[in-house]
Scaffold this active site. Structure first.
Site, PDB file in Angstrom:
ATOM      1  N   HIS A   1      21.790  84.857  71.128  1.00  0.00           N
ATOM      2  CA  HIS A   1      21.813  83.668  71.816  1.00  0.00           C
ATOM      3  C   HIS A   1      22.997  82.750  71.416  1.00  0.00           C
ATOM      4  CE1 HIS A   1      18.026  84.909  73.085  1.00  0.00           C
ATOM      5  NE2 HIS A   1      17.390  84.409  72.158  1.00  0.00           N
TER       6      HIS A   1
ATOM      7  N   HIS B   1      14.961  79.381  77.035  1.00  0.00           N
ATOM      8  CA  HIS B   1      14.060  79.853  76.329  1.00  0.00           C
ATOM      9  C   HIS B   1      12.843  79.007  75.875  1.00  0.00           C
ATOM     10  CE1 HIS B   1      13.185  82.555  72.923  1.00  0.00           C
ATOM     11  NE2 HIS B   1      14.303  83.198  72.762  1.00  0.00           N
TER      12      HIS B   1
ATOM     13  N   GLU C   1      12.535  85.504  79.547  1.00  0.00           N
ATOM     14  CA  GLU C   1      13.754  84.811  79.866  1.00  0.00           C
ATOM     15  C   GLU C   1      14.641  85.726  80.902  1.00  0.00           C
ATOM     16  OE1 GLU C   1      15.473  84.848  75.791  1.00  0.00           O
ATOM     17  OE2 GLU C   1      13.357  85.525  75.311  1.00  0.00           O
TER      18      GLU C   1
END
Length: 363
Positions: A124, A195, A327
């Site tokens: 991420h 998220h 996601e």
């Protein structure tokens, strides 16, 4: 006299500022450091955001009895996200959602090393990804919020200056739309997503939620959750959600992929469709249905396997599997797999992606 005039100016400025904030109605002070922004639609849906991470803090939708239910778990105070053991709650993720193997990739013959923050890999966006950064938020109207961020060249090892914009809208059709845009001044890679951790009942286990994912294939991973490069069929595996099934139906099956992820933590290769949603979930108690549509080729399904009850949220601790994530994204580690859809963004291009979360009820 000078001191008295100075005090008068300060008082007038404070009154003007308070009046302006009251008239705009689009923010409030959280802990003195962050502002909270609210949007709503005429049907009563409400969403709450904060600056740190351009984060979706709360999303309230009507259940089968018309009672507003908060389907996104999170903290009451935006400052608490900075101290959380789970940094991704509701955050805008970038520059690259999901994992990159050992934080390494090549682009136009150049090798790049990203910051490592997930075992031996980058997750991420690295150690200070977009979820840790303070965005500029602007409420355009009652139902629209625009979030912007400028990421400098070399941010967590990524090449090029990246200007990112995310627009959140609550529509009259009871949908939350998320539109992403980005531009760069030199070749780079981009994979933006949100998220949010969902629980369509508002709290409790998510294992009896029913889930449909419109995907014939998924990307198997190794023990560090990096894709092998294979696009494997879901047929005959616990990963087949083409017909709606309870999340918990096969989650404890003997399967190496489930063992690696401690449950579901895998990317699905979505079937292109202009009619069917990419995924659809129904809360077993609330009757709330969430249908997801996206321009993205992939969807990461995470079943809350690493939740340990260490964070005290609005509705209690974040216990094991009390929330799930879906996601919308390009595939994990795409820069290192030529058969995956490209995540390269060039200076003469505009990165665009759109996802829509439509809410209805099963009565």
């Amino acid at each position: 006299m000078k001191s008295f005039k100075h005090q008068i100016k300060i008082i007038i400025l404070c009154i003007m500022t308070a009046t302006l904030m009251s008239c705009n109605g689009n923010s409030k002070n959280g802990d003195g450091s962050y502002k909270v922004f609210f949007i709503e639609n005429k049907q009563g849906m409400q969403a709450e955001f904060c600056e740190n991470g351009a984060r979706l803090m709360s999303l309230k939708v009507p259940d089968k009895n018309g009672i507003l239910t908060d389907v996104v778990i999170g903290f009451e105070n935006p400052a608490d996200y900075d101290k959380a053991t789970e940094p991704y709650f509701g955050a805008t993720i970038g520059r690259y959602g999901n994992r990159i193997a050992k934080g390494k990739f090549k682009l136009n013959g150049e090798s790049y090393q990203l910051t490592i923050n997930n075992g031996v890999n980058t997750l991420h966006g690295g150690k200070t990804g977009f979820q840790y950064q303070n965005w500029t938020l602007k409420k355009v109207n009652d139902s629209t919020l625009v979030c912007t961020l400028s990421s400098p060249d070399g941010d967590n090892g990524f090449p090029g200056k990246l200007n990112a914009k995310v627009t959140y809208v609550l529509t009259s059709a009871n949908a939350l739309t998320i539109a992403y845009e980005a531009t760069t001044n030199q070749p780079t890679i981009v994979n933006l997503t949100n998220h949010a951790f969902f629980n369509l009942n508002g709290s409790g286990s998510i294992l009896d939620h029913t889930l449909m994912i419109n995907a014939d294939r998924y990307t198997p991973v190794d023990s560090t959750l990096i894709p092998s490069g294979e696009l494997a069929p879901v047929t005959g595996t616990p990963f087949d959600f083409r017909i709606a099934e309870k999340i918990g139906f096969c989650i404890s099956a003997t399967n190496d992929q489930l063992r690696f992820g401690k449950g579901y933590d895998h990317n699905y290769v979505l079937n292109p469709s202009k009619i069917l949603p990419a995924a659809e979930v129904c809360g077993d108690k609330s009757g709330i249905i969430m249908s997801i549509y996206t321009t993205e080729p992939g969807l990461q399904f995470y079943s809350g396997n690493f939740m340990q009850g260490k964070n005290k949220l609005r509705n209690g601790p974040d216990n094991f599997r009390t929330a799930f994530c879906l996601e919308t994204q390009h595939f994990p580690d795409s820069p290192n797999h030529s058969n995956f859809p490209s995540t390269v963004l060039m200076p003469d291009e505009v990165y665009k992606s759109k996802s829509e979360y439509v809410f209805s009820v099963n009565r």
